[in-house]
Scaffold this active site. Sequence first.
Site, PDB file in Angstrom:
ATOM      1  N   ASP A 137      56.408  13.100  66.919  1.00  0.00           N
ATOM      2  CA  ASP A 137      55.947  13.528  68.288  1.00  0.00           C
ATOM      3  C   ASP A 137      54.548  14.448  68.146  1.00  0.00           C
ATOM      4  O   ASP A 137      54.024  14.565  67.148  1.00  0.00           O
ATOM      5  CB  ASP A 137      57.208  14.628  68.551  1.00  0.00           C
ATOM      6  CG  ASP A 137      58.386  13.962  68.871  1.00  0.00           C
ATOM      7  OD1 ASP A 137      58.401  12.651  69.554  1.00  0.00           O
ATOM      8  OD2 ASP A 137      59.657  14.201  68.556  1.00  0.00           O
ATOM      9  N   TYR A 215      62.240  13.490  55.569  1.00  0.00           N
ATOM     10  CA  TYR A 215      61.292  14.505  56.464  1.00  0.00           C
ATOM     11  C   TYR A 215      61.487  15.909  55.601  1.00  0.00           C
ATOM     12  O   TYR A 215      62.787  16.040  54.872  1.00  0.00           O
ATOM     13  CB  TYR A 215      61.854  14.787  57.933  1.00  0.00           C
ATOM     14  CG  TYR A 215      61.611  13.832  58.860  1.00  0.00           C
ATOM     15  CD1 TYR A 215      60.514  13.749  59.676  1.00  0.00           C
ATOM     16  CD2 TYR A 215      62.579  12.440  58.907  1.00  0.00           C
ATOM     17  CE1 TYR A 215      60.121  13.044  60.510  1.00  0.00           C
ATOM     18  CE2 TYR A 215      62.125  11.719  60.216  1.00  0.00           C
ATOM     19  CZ  TYR A 215      60.982  11.656  60.727  1.00  0.00           C
ATOM     20  OH  TYR A 215      60.570  11.001  61.709  1.00  0.00           O
TER      21      TYR A 215
END
Length: 432
Positions: A137, A215
């Site tokens: 994003d 992540y």
Amino acid sequence: MSKEVSDPHLRDTDLIASLQSLVDSLKQRVEELEAENTKLSSRLSSSRCYEVVDSNRTTIKNSAEKIPGYNTRTMNRHCKRYVALKIMYFGQRFYGFASEAHMDPTIESEIFKAFEKTRLLVGDKKESQYSRCGRTDKGVSSVGQVIALFLRSNLKGTGVNNENSGDIVLEDRYEGEIDYVRVLNRVLPNDIRVLGWCPVPIGFSARFSCLSREYKYFFWREKLNLLAMESAGKKFVGEHDFRNFCKMDAVNVHNYRRNITSFEIFPSDVRYDGDELWAFKIRGSAFLWHQVRCMVSVLFMIGQGLESADVVDALLDTDKTMRKPQYAIAPELPLVLQSCEFESLNFICSADARQALRVHLVDQCRSYQLQAAIFHEALFSSGAENHSSLNNGTSKKKASHVLLISRPTEPSYEERRMKLNSKTQGSTTGSL
């Protein structure tokens, strides 16, 4: 006045002859230019060396702008090979990775500009069989994003060859090949770099061939209860329905079960103003939209003592908690796509490209350290480092916390689908 001048028929004949002569001259010039273009294309296809002119860093406003004289249809006749590229980027100034949102700049749009500048793109984006592993994003960074596509090759192909497509290099050869890392990094902006490349099979997909993604989320320790956060984070491990830990996309996503294979919390070697930088490391086969940032947001509430670790169990139990409580997700800037794991994928980087990459990244680190030093100087000069002077010895009153289970909720998946179906039926009825 002579008859030759005064006769209209003769004047028309002269005009026609003059125009015909001009047309013949233009046709001859077109033929000369086509011959020259063919000659130059032949020289380019047989060339073994390739020099990239370093561009300035001027932002191109129109992402669809093409390089003058660059025809992807012409490039389609060159030898090509299917390769995977490992990419890092600092996401702060970008509107996410993917370019489909029609917001500029995106990491993807900048990468394809680099492909065009270096004449590496063979055909258009669709013809290149392009795929990406993760769609990060706005503001999110990565040090291990992976994409795959056909790129021009210096090697002779052994595959398909027809009027619309050049030979495909199928061998795992490296000698004599274009140094993709060096060539692309010369033209990419400072906050995007290719870290390595690897030949891959034609059926490879950067998205669907990925075995797992990892992540990292960085945060300052402050007064957080790290043990409570670690205990709660371990509850995420395993296969669960994460619909209460994501931004629901009921149009495209119908299965919200995801498998988290590991969760860790650990300190870094970065310290500032008596505080210490820590990080979460979360690995899974795949992730939902905003899933990591929703998970981190709930962990922060637990670390602050606002929620108990049991709230994770409650939110993962979608039979009891069928609707997601309303809560703000964690900020995007500290989130990093750390790595994407594939079977038998070994990225390579030439010694020259690796040295240039190291010099560039060191320069970037120094640049950001200088910026931090300036902000630190401003902090010192303003006297704002004296915390007591800011609040006159009084602490700011915290807003009261409403427990997640007691908050207003978002519509459930079933309610969203029912609404979508009613809209679809309404539009269908209206068109009859």
